[in-house]
Design an enzyme around this catalytic site. Structure first.
Site, short mmCIF file in Angstrom:
data_model
loop_
_atom_site.label_atom_id
_atom_site.label_comp_id
_atom_site.label_asym_id
_atom_site.label_seq_id
_atom_site.Cartn_x
_atom_site.Cartn_y
_atom_site.Cartn_z
N TYR A 25 -3.19 -7.91 27.23
CA TYR A 25 -2.26 -7.64 28.32
C TYR A 25 -1.20 -6.62 27.91
O TYR A 25 -0.24 -6.39 28.61
CB TYR A 25 -1.61 -8.98 28.67
CG TYR A 25 -0.88 -9.03 29.98
CD1 TYR A 25 -1.52 -8.72 31.16
CD2 TYR A 25 0.45 -9.43 30.02
CE1 TYR A 25 -0.84 -8.78 32.35
CE2 TYR A 25 1.14 -9.50 31.21
CZ TYR A 25 0.49 -9.17 32.38
OH TYR A 25 1.16 -9.24 33.55
N TYR A 55 -6.82 -15.49 35.65
CA TYR A 55 -6.40 -16.87 35.91
C TYR A 55 -7.55 -17.82 36.27
O TYR A 55 -7.38 -19.04 36.26
CB TYR A 55 -5.42 -16.89 37.09
CG TYR A 55 -4.02 -16.41 36.81
CD1 TYR A 55 -3.78 -15.20 36.18
CD2 TYR A 55 -2.93 -17.17 37.21
CE1 TYR A 55 -2.48 -14.76 35.96
CE2 TYR A 55 -1.62 -16.75 37.00
CZ TYR A 55 -1.41 -15.53 36.38
OH TYR A 55 -0.13 -15.11 36.16
N GLY A 63 5.79 -12.56 40.50
CA GLY A 63 6.60 -11.45 41.01
C GLY A 63 5.67 -10.45 41.73
O GLY A 63 4.46 -10.43 41.48
N ASP A 64 6.27 -9.61 42.59
CA ASP A 64 5.42 -8.69 43.36
C ASP A 64 5.09 -7.40 42.61
O ASP A 64 4.58 -6.45 43.19
CB ASP A 64 6.08 -8.38 44.71
CG ASP A 64 7.42 -7.68 44.53
OD1 ASP A 64 7.81 -7.41 43.36
OD2 ASP A 64 8.08 -7.40 45.54
N ASP A 107 -8.17 21.47 8.23
CA ASP A 107 -8.08 20.08 7.75
C ASP A 107 -8.46 20.02 6.27
O ASP A 107 -9.51 19.51 5.91
CB ASP A 107 -9.04 19.24 8.62
CG ASP A 107 -9.03 17.77 8.27
OD1 ASP A 107 -8.07 17.30 7.65
OD2 ASP A 107 -10.02 17.08 8.63
#
Ligand code: SPV
Ligand code: MG
Length: 431
Positions: free
Chosen positions: A43, A75, A90-91, A204
Site C-alpha cells: 500500500y 477488503y 474517508g472520501d 560507465d
C-alpha cells in the site's frame, strides 16, 4: 447491534482518524482493522511501529470495540468473515488507483446488503503536518537502511527500479498502479552506475567517482523513503571500499552490490565485445570480508555480483564463486546475464538453491526482458532489478522533442507529447 468496520494503516491517530471513528460509532459497534506489515508495504506505507504497537494504539480508543488484523490490502476476505453492516472510509479513495480498493469494498458489501459510508477526508494543516513528519521519519537512515532486509521477508520478490536523480527517485517512490484488482508499486531503488554516468554524459567505466555518486545518492535520499541498493561497480580498492561501506551505511543506503571484475571496468552488457577482466576468487572474497568487517550495523548488505556468465566462463565457475562469496560473508548474490533468454539464470538459481536455500538472489532482466517476476520468483530469485528502463525511455522522448523543435522552428508541434506546465510545477512536494 449493527457493526461498522474501518481499516487503518497508520502509525499515529490524528484528527482525521478520530473523525472516522466518531462517525462510525453513530452506526453501531466499531470494529477497527489494522493493516498487516505485508499489506502496508503493498500500500506504499512503511511503519516504524510494530503490528502489535499499531494494534494497541487502536485498542486504546474508547469507541473501538474490537481490533483485528487485516492481512490484505483488498477488503474482500476480511469483509466476508466479518459481514459488517457498514464500512466507513474517508472520501480520498474515490479518485486514482485507490479506487480499486473502494470498488472491492462495494462489491463485497453487496453480498449481504452492507453499505459504504464515506466522510470528507480531513486534510487540514495539522493533519498534513503529522503525515509529513511520519513520512520523514521513515526516511531517516536508521529506519530506511533496514527496510530492504524487512522487504526480503515480506515480499515474494522485491521489485527494484533504476533511479539516477531526485526526479527519477520520485517516480520510483510514487508510481502506484491498480492492476487486476490489486494495488502495486516498486519496493526499492537501484542506483545504477550506467544511468548515473549516462545522466552526466559520461561512460560507465567508474569515471564518475564515488564522491559524485554519493551526491546522487543524497539527492535521492532527500525526496524519497524507499530503500536504496547502490551499484558499487567493482568496489574499487579494498582500502577505499571499507570507507565507502561506512559512508553508505551512515547515509541510510541498504545495500551495495559489487561486481567481481578488476582493472578498467566496462559495462557488462558489452560482454566479451570489450576487454574485461574477472577478479580472482581469493581477492574478491577478501574485498567482501573487509567490507563486512567495516560495517557497523546488522542492517547493511553487501551483495556480490558474479560476472561469469557475462564473460562466458560458464555456470560451474559462477556456482563456485557464489559459494566462495557467501562463505566470505556476502549477504546476497547477484547473477548477471546478457542472454536473450533466462535459461542460464534459471539454471544457476536452481542449482544454487539446491545447496543454499536462504541467501538472497538478485536478477537483472535487461536482455532477457520477457521473463516475468513470477518466473524469477519460482526459480528462487528474491530481488528483481529493472536497471535502466527509466533512462532508456526518457532519452528518446527528449531527443524527439529536440528534433521536433528544430524542425518546425517553434515548440507547438512538440506540445502534445509534453506534460502540462500545471502538472510539472506540482510534481514536487513543497515543505
Ligand atoms: C548498471 O545498471 O549500471 C549495471 C547493470 O551495472 S548492467 O548495466 O546491466 O551492467
Ligand atoms: Mg553498473
Amino acid at each position: 447491534m449493527k457493526t461498522v468496520y474501518a481499516c487503518f494503516c497508520t502509525d499515529v491517530i490524528h484528527e482525521g482518524h478520530l473523525n472516522i471513528i466518531k462517525e462510525a460509532v453513530k452506526y453501531g459497534k466499531v470494529i477497527a482493522g489494522v493493516l498487516s506489515d505485508k499489506a502496508m508495504v503493498r500500500y506504499n506505507r512503511c511503519s516504524i511501529l510494530s503490528l502489535e504497537e499499531r494494534k494497541q494504539m487502536l485498542e486504546e480508543i474508547p469507541e473501538v470495540s474490537e481490533v483485528i488484523v487485516q492481512n490484505e490490502v483488498m477488503y474482500e476476505k476480511i469483509l466476508r468473515e466479518l459481514k459488517p453492516d457498514y464500512v466507513i472510509h474517508g472520501d480520498n479513495w474515490i479518485e486514482g488507483p485507490l479506487r480499486t480498493i473502494r470498488e472491492n469494498v462495494i462489491a463485497s458489501l453487496r453480498g449481504w446488503g452492507g453499505r459504504l459510508i464515506e466522510i470528507p477526508y480531513t486534510y487540514n494543516e495539522k493533519v498534513r503536518n503529522i503525515d509529513a513528519v511520519m513520512k520523514e521519519k521513515t526516511a531517516m537512515p536508521e529506519y530506511r537502511r533496514k527496510r530492504l532486509r524487512l522487504l526480503l521477508e515480506l515480499c515474494p520478490i522485491v521489485k527494484t527500479l533504476e533511479v539516477h536523480s531526485g526526479l527519477t527517485g520520485l517516480i520510483a517512490e510514487k508510481t502506484l498502479v491498480a492492476n487486476n484488482g490489486e494495488i502495486d508499486q516498486f519496493d526499492a531503488m537501484w542506483l545504477s552506475s550506467l544511468c548515473d554516468s549516462t545522466a552526466k554524459g559520461k561512460p560507465d567505466i567508474e569515471l564518475v567517482d564515488m564522491s559524485s555518486r554519493l551526491r546522487t545518492v543524497d539527492d535521492i535520499l532527500e525526496v524519497t523513503t524507499k530503500p536504496i541498493i547502490l551499484d558499487g561497480d567493482t568496489g574499487g580498492l579494498v582500502e577505499h571500499f571499507v570507507y565507502n561501506v561506512r559512508t553508505l551505511e551512515r547515509m541510510g543506503v541498504s545495500a551495495v552490490i559489487i561486481e567481481d571484475k578488476t582493472g578498467l571496468k566496462k559495462n557488462s552488457l558489452f560482454g566479451t565485445d570489450v576487454e574485461q577482466t574477472q577478479d580472482s576468487i581469493e581477492r574478491f572474497c577478501e574485498k567482501i570480508s573487509a567490507g563486512k568487517r567495516a560495517q557497523r550495523t546488522e542492517d547493511f548488505m553487501i551483495i556480490a555480483r558474479i560476472e561469469s556468465l557475462i564473460l562466458e566462463k560458464g555456470i560451474e565457475d559462477a556456482l563456485e564463486r557464489a559459494k566462495a562469496y557467501v562463505d566470505a560473508g556476502a549477504d546476497g548474490i547477484m547473477i548477471h546475464s546478457r542472454k536473450k533468454e533466462p535459461d542460464e539464470v534459471f539454471e544457476f538459481c536452481d542449482r544454487f538453491r539446491m545447496v543454499d536455500g536462504k541467501t538472497p538472489l538478485v536478477a537483472v532482466p535487461t536482455s532477457y526482458h520477457s521473463v516475468t517476476e513470477e518466473e524469477l520468483q519460482n526459480h528462487g530469485v528474491n530481488i528483481v532489478i529493472y536497471a535502466n528502463q527509466l533512462t532508456r525511455s526518457a532519452f528518446p522522448a527528449m531527443q524527439e522533442t529536440a528534433e521536433t523543435i528544430l524542425k518546425y522552428h517553434r515548440a507547438k508541434e512538440a506540445e502534445d507529447r509534453l506534460m502540462p506546465i500545471s502538472d510539472i510545477i506540482t510534481l514536487i512536494d513543497e515543505v
